[in-house]
Design an enzyme around this catalytic site. Sequence first.
Site, short mmCIF file in Angstrom:
data_model
loop_
_atom_site.label_atom_id
_atom_site.label_comp_id
_atom_site.label_asym_id
_atom_site.label_seq_id
_atom_site.Cartn_x
_atom_site.Cartn_y
_atom_site.Cartn_z
N GLY A 11 10.64 59.95 32.78
CA GLY A 11 11.14 61.34 33.89
C GLY A 11 9.90 60.65 35.42
N ASN A 13 11.15 59.03 37.38
CA ASN A 13 12.07 58.93 38.34
C ASN A 13 12.29 60.32 38.50
OD1 ASN A 13 13.79 56.19 39.58
ND2 ASN A 13 13.47 56.62 38.04
N ASN A 99 23.91 59.01 39.54
CA ASN A 99 23.57 58.39 37.97
C ASN A 99 22.39 56.66 39.07
OD1 ASN A 99 22.14 56.82 35.59
ND2 ASN A 99 24.03 55.50 35.48
N HIS A 101 21.22 52.70 38.07
CA HIS A 101 21.36 51.85 36.95
C HIS A 101 20.47 50.64 37.43
CE1 HIS A 101 22.26 49.67 33.29
NE2 HIS A 101 22.47 48.21 34.10
N ASP A 142 28.62 53.13 33.51
CA ASP A 142 28.32 52.63 34.89
C ASP A 142 29.08 51.81 35.56
OD1 ASP A 142 25.56 50.90 33.22
OD2 ASP A 142 25.49 53.01 33.93
N GLU A 171 13.84 51.80 42.43
CA GLU A 171 13.81 53.65 42.49
C GLU A 171 13.86 54.27 42.57
OE1 GLU A 171 14.41 53.22 37.78
OE2 GLU A 171 15.29 51.75 37.72
C1 GRF Z 1 15.05 53.81 34.60
O1 GRF Z 1 14.86 52.83 34.29
C2 GRF Z 1 16.21 54.38 35.17
O2 GRF Z 1 17.27 53.21 35.64
C3 GRF Z 1 17.49 54.54 33.77
O3 GRF Z 1 16.82 55.42 33.53
C4 GRF Z 1 15.33 54.39 33.40
C5 GRF Z 1 14.23 56.17 33.49
O4 GRF Z 1 13.32 55.71 33.97
N1 GRF Z 1 18.35 55.30 34.16
P1 GRF Z 1 12.06 57.29 34.11
O5 GRF Z 1 12.88 58.47 32.22
O6 GRF Z 1 12.39 57.33 34.75
O7 GRF Z 1 11.25 56.56 33.69
#
Ligand code: GRF
Length: 186
Positions: A11, A13, A99, A101, A142, A171
């Site tokens: 988590g 992100n 989403n 990726h 995707d 990200e």
């Molecule tokens: C990230 O690499 C994102 O691109 C992918 O899953 C991962 C999530 O990482 N969709 P986190 O749980 O947010 O650290």
Amino acid sequence: KNIAILASGTGTNAAKIMDHFIGNPEVFVSLVASNKETAGVLDEAVERGVPTAVFTNDQLNDEEFMLNMLRGIDLIVLAGFMRKVPTFLLEEFEDRIVNIHPALLPKFGGKGMYGKKVHEAVIEAGEKESGITIHLVNEEYDEGKILFQESVPVKQTDTPESLAMRVQKLEHEHFPKIIQKLVRSL
Ligand code: GRF
């Protein structure tokens, strides 16, 4: 506008997204939900006073359950969500599921291509660059409309871990801003 984050992992992100929108008058993170009760993302939400939910696979595929859990949500954000989004959600939230990726789609995407596997494949393929793709979610893994991409170099000395770190910085930098832009367009 209310957003719900669906995630299955650490988590990082989701944490950046929650922090970005604290006090934001336009966007409110009203739920963080996971298919894994041990997912770190739930702790990130609890620490920030954001409501959480955990659902089983059966519940994920139960239309009444999910639409009730997501009542009042304007945008669903997948931030490391490791399950297929059921069709009834794609229909109910058409063009309102986003989403991220960790590669430059359409390359290195598709079922099973997530996390470390993506970076291993990029290095294995001898790519000179990688990066992130933020896209709308449709019925194929995707393959939805691409909203944003940015690249980073892949270095000779890179390991999957070092590349993952470089990509993850992108990200964290871009996902919150693209979400804000998307909410404004709703
Ligand atoms: C990230 O690499 C994102 O691109 C992918 O899953 C991962 C999530 O990482 N969709 P986190 O749980 O947010 O650290």
